[in-house]
Design an enzyme around this catalytic site. Structure first.
Site, PDB file in Angstrom:
ATOM      1  N   HIS A 161       0.758  -1.199   0.081  1.00 48.69           N
ATOM      2  CA  HIS A 161       0.029  -0.128   0.018  1.00 48.69           C
ATOM      3  C   HIS A 161       0.752   1.184  -0.091  1.00 48.69           C
ATOM      4  CE1 HIS A 161      -3.030   2.782   1.034  1.00 48.69           C
ATOM      5  NE2 HIS A 161      -3.991   1.907   1.601  1.00 48.69           N
ATOM      6  N   GLU A 265      -1.098   1.196  -5.295  1.00 47.53           N
ATOM      7  CA  GLU A 265      -0.777   0.083  -4.397  1.00 47.53           C
ATOM      8  C   GLU A 265      -0.737  -1.157  -5.276  1.00 47.53           C
ATOM      9  OE1 GLU A 265      -3.947   0.179  -1.478  1.00 47.53           O
ATOM     10  OE2 GLU A 265      -4.207   2.233  -1.532  1.00 47.53           O
TER      11      GLU A 265
END
Length: 291
Positions: A161, A265
């Site tokens: 992320h 991400e």
């Protein structure tokens, strides 16, 4: 654990949490054992590559805000109807430091591990071994290897992320996702298809781009650079920025910090989650660099 290279040391970071510091003539990096969380990657004489919130918590059992959290074994809200923390438990627990070494290309590679335990079994039934290799050099390499160590098939969602640091999110653009279908998760969920022009962030953005293996390029004219996120073993990409109202609602995020970050991400989520047979290994990798 073998002797660490001279460029690597371990000490107590913020909140007393253990961290690994990598310092070479070319680059500095910081990795917390809490969540195996990369919180800094900065080639010398450059702006930081990763964004970190000044309001981030550094507490056991709490997520660090910024850097590169690992989402595992689920992404976002849990999909099986059972209770559990957002984005899974991997980012909330301490990983084991296996070691660090200098690779043949001169990069420093830090290895960490998380295995199923009594604690993880209270949250989730999967038996697993997750190995994470962080390669620090001219680029930041992130490789997550997950093996099913149980006797039953195991389905996972996973994400690296990455919070990228940008001069002003209003002025950057994203290339690499033209023509890709995406699930828009702001407001009523719906599926759209990205147009041919570079993506601009003009409001709260939370999109899962589906069935894509493409490299994403963030063009940042304010800092005169482009950030590249290359990936393998990943079939979805999430683009996220909280914008004004969502930023104000996040207690571990500054009200005005949304202008300084953009998440790109590398992931396998929702219908593109990965099912591992007993003994099977899956590898997902991201490489982040500036040019």
């Amino acid at each position: 654990m073998q002797r660490l290279p001279n460029e690597v040391r371990i000490d107590a970071g913020r909140g007393g949490l253990q961290r690994v510091l990598v310092e070479t003539p070319q680059v500095e990096a910081e990795i917390y054992l809490h969540g195996a969380h990369v919180t800094r990657f900065q080639p010398r004489a450059q702006k930081p590559i990763l964004f970190m919130s000044e309001k981030s918590l550094f507490e056991a059992g709490k997520a660090i805000r910024g850097g590169v959290p690992i989402c595992f074994p689920w992404f976002g809200a849990r999909q099986d109807g059972r209770p559990g923390p957002a984005h899974g438990f991997a980012r909330l627990v301490e990983w084991e430091l296996i070691g660090a070494e200098q690779a043949g290309d001169g990069n420093i590679v830090v290895s960490l591990r998380l295995v199923s335990s009594e604690g993880t079994r209270k949250e989730w039934d999967g038996e697993f071994e997750a190995d994470y290799r962080v390669s620090v050099g001219a680029t930041l390499g992130l490789q997550l290897n997950v093996r099913n160590t149980g006797g039953q098939p195991m389905r996972i969602e996973e994400a690296l992320h990455a919070y990228l640091a940008v001069s002003d999110v209003n002025k950057v653009s994203i290339e690499g996702l033209a023509g890709v279908a995406y699930s828009d998760r702001v407001g009523t969920p719906r599926t759209e298809t990205e147009g041919s022009k570079p993506i601009r962030i003009t409001a709260e953005t939370d999109r899962i781009y589906l069935n894509t293996q493409s490299t994403c390029i963030v063009d940042d004219p304010g800092w005169g650079r482009r950030l590249m996120v290359e990936k393998t073993g990943s079939n979805t990409t999430v683009v996220w920025n909280p914008w004004i109202d969502k930023a104000k609602a996040l207690t571990d995020f500054g009200d005005d910090e949304w202008t300084s970050m953009l998440c790109i991400e590398t992931c396998n989520v929702r219908e593109f989650g990965v099912t591992l047979a007993p003994g099977e290994l899956h590898t997902m990798r991201a490489v982040i660099r500036a040019e």
